[in-house]
Enzyme design. Structure first.
Site, mmCIF file in Angstrom:
data_model
loop_
_atom_site.group_PDB
_atom_site.id
_atom_site.type_symbol
_atom_site.label_atom_id
_atom_site.label_comp_id
_atom_site.label_asym_id
_atom_site.label_seq_id
_atom_site.Cartn_x
_atom_site.Cartn_y
_atom_site.Cartn_z
ATOM 1 N N GLU A 1 0.816 -1.217 0.000
ATOM 2 C CA GLU A 1 0.000 0.000 0.000
ATOM 3 C C GLU A 1 0.849 1.267 0.000
ATOM 4 O O GLU A 1 1.841 1.357 0.727
ATOM 5 C CB GLU A 1 -0.906 0.001 1.236
ATOM 6 N N GLU B 1 -12.903 2.536 4.108
ATOM 7 C CA GLU B 1 -11.931 2.813 5.155
ATOM 8 C C GLU B 1 -11.992 4.303 5.480
ATOM 9 O O GLU B 1 -11.021 5.034 5.315
ATOM 10 C CB GLU B 1 -10.523 2.394 4.710
#
Length: 279
Positions: A155, A256
């Site tokens: 990520e 998220e």
């Protein structure tokens, strides 16, 4: 297309955090969702007691939701840490101790995506040394993921909120993905495309989507500014997700984002209830 054509899961480490961990899967189910994801839930322990693992597994199963994503141990998250795998010494060892534990827990729930946060730069340590350590640990993680039929996610975060994290652009994260795949020959490392983080970095999101959709193993969203629900900021998230779909991405979209001052159950009014269950 639109939001109703996507497959969403709820990140239970940022939403429903007003509830105890074991109550969150059922809360997500009550809100109409059938899939969830988690950061490593035990920030202080890469190897929790079997009873803790079993209790969380039972909570997920009893709620009737699917665990679709899980982070490896990443240190104090939320908090000052941004991963452990490139941090020499104890933290790297904790990450290695966690690999088989996390993979085993994921396998027990049919989870096929494991996210490995890279870790912050450490003052006084050569970045090249950290990168070499990171590659060693990511190779171990990729092999463990492969054994359970999962992908390993890498990520990119954002520089304003994570100034010590070295992967603060899509190209930087994809370069690590390429190096892991070259080292293992497995091809199961993938880019985690978080549209909030990339927007905070000022990246051209349509260009990132067009260039990297085929290399992407998971997508996460929050609006910007504020990291709130879609519609609370200025990102054209519905258009961007449509673009991703047209570019060939048909995987999960992780929610998220922060619910704000309201209870998490009230933070999904942007998404019709009939569109929340995975199809």
């Amino acid at each position: 297309m639109g939001f109703a054509d996507q497959r969403f899961n709820v990140n239970l480490s940022i939403l429903f955090t007003e509830l105890p961990l074991l109550e969150r899967p059922a809360a997500a189910a009550a809100a109409g969702f059938t899939a969830v994801e988690l950061w490593w839930p035990w920030a202080d322990s890469p190897t929790p007691e079997r009873s803790a693992l079993d209790a969380l597994r039972k909570a997920v199963e009893d709620a009737g939701v699917r665990l679709t994503g899980l982070n490896f141990y990443a240190g104090r998250l939320p908090g000052p840490d941004r991963g452990a795998l490139s941090v020499p010494g104890e933290e790297s060892e904790r990450f290695r101790a966690n690999i088989d534990v996390a993979a085993g827990f994921a396998r027990s729930l049919g989870c096929t995506a494991l996210n490995a946060l890279y870790g912050n730069r450490v003052e006084g340590v050569d970045p090249a040394e950290q990168d070499a350590l990171a590659l060693e640990n990511l190779v171990l993680a990729a092999r463990a993921a492969s054994r359970i039929g999962a992908v390993l996610l890498v990520e990119a975060l954002n520089r304003p909120e994570s100034p010590l994290y070295p992967l603060v652009s899509a190209p930087a994260a994809v370069d690590v993905v390429d190096r892991v795949n070259a080292a293992t020959g497995l091809g199961n490392a993938r880019f985690l495309m978080d549209l909030y983080h990339l927007s905070m970095n000022g990246e051209d999101l349509p260009a990132v989507i067009d260039r990297y959709a085929a290399r992407t193993g998971h997508v996460q969203i929050a609006d910007n500014p504020g990291r709130g629900a879609p519609g609370t900021g200025s990102l054209p998230l519905e258009e961007l997700l449509d673009r991703l779909r047209k570019a060939g991405y048909d995987g999960w979209i992780g929610l998220e984002y922060k619910p704000g001052e309201r209870p998490s159950a009230e933070a999904f009014d942007w998404l019709p209830r009939e569109a929340r269950a995975a199809r």
